[in-house]
Enzyme design. Sequence first.
Site, PDB file in Angstrom:
ATOM      1  CE  LYS A   1     -16.555  24.025   5.018  1.00 51.92           C
ATOM      2  NZ  LYS A   1     -15.142  23.832   5.332  1.00 51.92           N
TER       3      LYS A   1
ATOM      4  CE  LYS B   1     -13.993  32.746   5.812  1.00 54.93           C
ATOM      5  NZ  LYS B   1     -13.359  32.299   7.033  1.00 54.93           N
TER       6      LYS B   1
ATOM      7  CE  LYS C   1      -8.497  28.946   1.101  1.00 60.92           C
ATOM      8  NZ  LYS C   1      -7.911  29.436   2.356  1.00 60.92           N
TER       9      LYS C   1
END
Length: 345
Positions: free
Chosen positions: A206, A209, A114
């Site tokens: 994956k 969103k 991240k």
Amino acid sequence: MAFKERVFSGVQPTGNLHLGNYLGAITKFVALQDTYDCIYCVVDLHAITVWQDPPELKRTIREVTAAFIACGIDPKKQIIFNQSQVAEHAELAWVFNCVARLGWLNRMTQFKEKAGKDRENVSVGLYAYPNLMAADILVYRATHVPVGEDQKQHLELARDIAQKFNVDFAASIASNGYGDAFFPQPEPIIQGPATRVMSLRDGSKKMSKSEPSDYSRINLTDDADTIAQKVRKAKTDPEALPSEEEGLKPRPEADNLVGIYAALNNTTKAAVLSEFGGAQFSTFKMALVDLSVAKLGPIGSEMKKLVQDPVYIDSILADGSARASAIAGETMKAVKDIVGFVRRS
Ligand code: TRP
């Protein structure tokens, strides 16, 4: 020492909930309520480790709550609440900041991913995120945690924190009457096909969103037409479906769609292939459209109904928070005694 069995899990209120969240997490939450006392938390404190638009955050907290209810979690029997309403999460997280070692957090792969190259510029909260997650679980002394594969490392960290706390404070734990261990070692529950639902556009990524193309995912609030369209457009290859699971290995997109079918139908990939082996994707996709619409359609409409009644949603969260606070408050009192703080009695 034996700990009372209890399930805890959390879902972040960021962006739209999709099929991956549903199959990977929420359906498991639903199934566990038959066997355990469960606490399901909308982790808004975790969400703000990266920037969240305030009105949008409120909306998504209520939307995740609506999804929990629409998918079948009983808010009367179990506890559904949002993290920021129970101050003990943040309070215990601070104690854990002082238990966890820098070296442990430096190994967290999710942080590395991240933060990327922009490490100097991400929030301190993003770094300390796993300590808060440990506090979420351990403030209820939860024993079982349904999570996706990607959260396994964070759960191991929670176990390490529990262990180090138990060892560092062993004498104080005993003298305060808590026996030889205050925190349990929480175990992950990872099960079933399609725990990892992949993008409908790229079987190696994956479902997420944050993927720009909405065709890469099925959102829980998509209507029947949208679901049908997305399944029809899902990437496939020109071959017919194999009859054995082995044949899915080099075919990530086929593997993903078969996995989704199996998970939605509560069966195995092998069972799906024994039915559809040799069939063309056009045939299989028609069946997958029907199944997806049948399973997800009612959830989407129930969610839409629920979010139109924020007063009701907020009352569920208030009630859940009050019940969660009662447990978390007891743990925090004990932690204060164990650590050696002086507290108001
Ligand atoms: N980190 C989890 C995720 O992104 C969410 C989470 C926060 C969680 N606290 C938790 C999951 C405690 C399980 C238990 O999926």
